[in-house]
Scaffold this motif. Structure first.
Motif, short mmCIF file in Angstrom:
data_model
loop_
_atom_site.label_atom_id
_atom_site.label_comp_id
_atom_site.label_asym_id
_atom_site.label_seq_id
_atom_site.Cartn_x
_atom_site.Cartn_y
_atom_site.Cartn_z
N GLU A 84 -0.08 -9.72 -54.91
CA GLU A 84 0.09 -8.52 -54.08
C GLU A 84 -0.93 -8.51 -52.93
O GLU A 84 -0.62 -8.06 -51.81
CB GLU A 84 -0.09 -7.25 -54.91
N ILE A 85 -2.14 -9.00 -53.19
CA ILE A 85 -3.18 -9.03 -52.15
C ILE A 85 -2.89 -10.15 -51.16
O ILE A 85 -3.02 -9.97 -49.94
CB ILE A 85 -4.57 -9.22 -52.79
N ARG A 86 -2.51 -11.33 -51.67
CA ARG A 86 -2.25 -12.47 -50.80
C ARG A 86 -1.13 -12.22 -49.81
O ARG A 86 -1.09 -12.82 -48.74
CB ARG A 86 -1.93 -13.71 -51.65
N GLU A 87 -0.20 -11.34 -50.16
CA GLU A 87 0.95 -11.07 -49.30
C GLU A 87 0.87 -9.71 -48.64
O GLU A 87 1.83 -9.26 -48.01
CB GLU A 87 2.24 -11.16 -50.13
N SER A 88 -0.29 -9.05 -48.72
CA SER A 88 -0.47 -7.73 -48.12
C SER A 88 -1.20 -7.83 -46.79
O SER A 88 -1.72 -8.90 -46.43
CB SER A 88 -1.26 -6.83 -49.07
N PRO A 89 -1.26 -6.74 -46.02
CA PRO A 89 -2.03 -6.74 -44.77
C PRO A 89 -3.52 -7.00 -44.98
O PRO A 89 -4.24 -7.30 -44.04
CB PRO A 89 -1.80 -5.33 -44.22
N LEU A 90 -3.99 -6.86 -46.23
CA LEU A 90 -5.40 -7.11 -46.53
C LEU A 90 -5.70 -8.59 -46.75
O LEU A 90 -6.86 -8.95 -47.00
CB LEU A 90 -5.80 -6.33 -47.79
N ALA A 91 -4.69 -9.44 -46.64
CA ALA A 91 -4.88 -10.87 -46.90
C ALA A 91 -5.98 -11.49 -46.04
O ALA A 91 -6.82 -12.24 -46.58
CB ALA A 91 -3.57 -11.61 -46.70
N PRO A 92 -6.05 -11.24 -44.72
CA PRO A 92 -7.14 -11.84 -43.92
C PRO A 92 -8.52 -11.44 -44.41
O PRO A 92 -9.44 -12.28 -44.46
CB PRO A 92 -6.87 -11.32 -42.50
N LEU A 93 -8.68 -10.16 -44.80
CA LEU A 93 -9.98 -9.70 -45.30
C LEU A 93 -10.31 -10.36 -46.63
O LEU A 93 -11.46 -10.75 -46.88
CB LEU A 93 -9.97 -8.17 -45.46
N THR A 113 -10.37 -18.21 -41.57
CA THR A 113 -9.51 -17.03 -41.48
C THR A 113 -8.69 -17.05 -40.20
O THR A 113 -7.47 -16.84 -40.21
CB THR A 113 -10.36 -15.74 -41.54
N VAL A 114 -9.36 -17.33 -39.06
CA VAL A 114 -8.65 -17.38 -37.78
C VAL A 114 -7.64 -18.53 -37.78
O VAL A 114 -6.49 -18.37 -37.34
CB VAL A 114 -9.65 -17.55 -36.61
N TYR A 115 -8.06 -19.68 -38.29
CA TYR A 115 -7.16 -20.85 -38.35
C TYR A 115 -5.90 -20.54 -39.16
O TYR A 115 -4.78 -20.81 -38.70
CB TYR A 115 -7.92 -22.02 -38.98
N GLU A 116 -6.08 -19.97 -40.34
CA GLU A 116 -4.92 -19.71 -41.19
C GLU A 116 -4.00 -18.66 -40.59
O GLU A 116 -2.78 -18.76 -40.70
CB GLU A 116 -5.38 -19.31 -42.59
N GLN A 117 -4.58 -17.63 -39.95
CA GLN A 117 -3.76 -16.60 -39.33
C GLN A 117 -2.95 -17.17 -38.16
O GLN A 117 -1.77 -16.86 -37.98
CB GLN A 117 -4.63 -15.44 -38.85
N MET A 118 -3.59 -18.04 -37.35
CA MET A 118 -2.89 -18.64 -36.21
C MET A 118 -1.81 -19.62 -36.67
O MET A 118 -0.72 -19.66 -36.11
CB MET A 118 -3.88 -19.35 -35.30
N MET A 119 -2.11 -20.40 -37.72
CA MET A 119 -1.12 -21.33 -38.24
C MET A 119 0.08 -20.58 -38.80
O MET A 119 1.24 -20.98 -38.60
CB MET A 119 -1.75 -22.20 -39.32
N ALA A 120 -0.18 -19.47 -39.48
CA ALA A 120 0.91 -18.64 -40.02
C ALA A 120 1.74 -18.05 -38.88
O ALA A 120 2.97 -17.98 -38.96
CB ALA A 120 0.35 -17.54 -40.91
N HIS A 121 1.06 -17.65 -37.81
CA HIS A 121 1.76 -17.10 -36.65
C HIS A 121 2.68 -18.13 -36.02
O HIS A 121 3.73 -17.80 -35.46
CB HIS A 121 0.75 -16.60 -35.62
N MET A 122 2.27 -19.40 -36.09
CA MET A 122 3.08 -20.49 -35.54
C MET A 122 4.14 -21.00 -36.53
O MET A 122 4.87 -21.93 -36.22
CB MET A 122 2.19 -21.66 -35.12
N GLY A 123 4.15 -20.39 -37.72
CA GLY A 123 5.14 -20.80 -38.70
C GLY A 123 4.78 -22.06 -39.45
O GLY A 123 5.67 -22.73 -40.02
N LEU A 124 3.49 -22.42 -39.46
CA LEU A 124 3.06 -23.64 -40.15
C LEU A 124 2.23 -23.26 -41.38
O LEU A 124 1.48 -22.28 -41.36
CB LEU A 124 2.20 -24.52 -39.24
N LYS A 125 2.37 -24.03 -42.44
CA LYS A 125 1.60 -23.81 -43.66
C LYS A 125 0.26 -24.50 -43.52
O LYS A 125 0.18 -25.71 -43.32
CB LYS A 125 2.35 -24.38 -44.87
#
Length: 285
Positions: free
Chosen positions: A192-201, A272-284
């Motif tokens: 629930e946390i990994r898929e919530s808006p709190l995931a980056p934090l 954190t920034v890397y993973e958020q940007m990769m997710a935004h680009m649709g990459l795992k």
């Protein structure tokens, strides 16, 4: 070439470079204070008491003004922007090649992180040497390019790779330990946390924990690396002996607080920034 059409490894490089730029600018003062602490000739003078992080920070501000805390930021950028990009693109490529359809375990995460750091560390070592010299305050280089040229002319190109062994002994274990703790703690989080808006934090918090552990374990190698790069005629074994003779075991943990703060915050922010940007680009990631 449009970013959307770029190779995934190139996208990982760009995401890593951006995350490295942000973290370097924010935490450069901590790196400078750490280097100054490690390169002091002696921990104390008669009757002067122990030299600490705050006294060094205030001394820099008093003698070199506030912007003096960002001395060495130019070589830091030259090293970090391509260096972090190279690290993440190598990490992404290795992970996709060996674990495309599965998640790496603890030991596999150590090897992934260590392998990516080895590539980035060796390629960027000359700039790391210059950065360390800028920060220690003993050299008066005008620019990164001028410093590289000066070292090659006066000491030979080999000086640009001084401290290679100590650097790898510091960075490879740090990255391996960090990636292992980070990936394992992140995986242990509730779905629930990994898929919530709190995931980056939550990811950032996992990065903080991983960074503290990895920093403390690799601190002695960082002290030795700094001594070798500031005094390139000194061998790694000589640096170890000199630190122990001058300061005892405590000497191997000089600068631990600013380094722990900087490395922990930089790594947590970068991932954190890397993973958020990769997710935004649709990459795992």
């Amino acid at each position: 070439m449009e970013l959307s059409l770029a190779h995934p490894a190139i996208k990982a490089f760009m995401c890593g470079s951006l995350s490295g730029t942000c973290s370097t600018l924010l935490f450069q003062p901590l790196d400078l204070v750490k280097t100054r602490l490690q390169t002091l000739q002696s921990a104390t003078q008669p009757g002067s008491g122990r030299v600490g992080m705050m006294s060094v920070l205030l001394s820099v501000v008093r003698t070199e003004r506030l912007l003096g805390l960002w001395k060495g930021v130019s070589p830091s950028f030259v090293r970090t922007i391509p260096g972090v990009g190279l690290y993440f693109s190598t990490y992404y490529s290795l992970k996709q090649h060996f674990f495309e359809d599965s998640s790496p375990g603890a030991m596999q995460a150590v090897l992934l992180g260590g392998g990516a750091r080895t590539v980035a560390g060796v390629v960027m070592l000359p700039v790391t040497v210059i950065k360390t010299r800028f920060e220690c305050g003993r050299y008066s280089y005008a620019s990164v390019s001028g410093a590289l040229r000066s070292v090659c002319q006066t000491e030979g190109p080999a000086a640009l790779f001084s401290g290679l062994m100590a650097t790898l002994l510091r960075d490879v274990p740090f990255s391996g330990i960090y990636v292992m703790f980070y990936s394992q703690t992140k995986t242990s989080l509730p779905k629930e946390i990994r898929e919530s808006p709190l995931a980056p934090l939550a990811n950032f918090s996992c990065g903080i924990l991983a960074g503290v552990l990895a920093s403390l374990i690799t601190q002695p190698a960082d002290v030795v690396k700094t001594h070798v790069q500031v005094n390139p005629q000194t061998r790694t074994t000589e640096a170890i002996r000199n630190v122990y003779v001058e300061h005892g075991l405590r000497g191997f943990f000089r600068g631990a607080v600013p380094r722990c703060l900087r490395r922990t915050m930089m790594a947590a922010m970068a991932w954190t920034v890397y993973e958020q940007m990769m997710a935004h680009m649709g990459l795992k990631s």
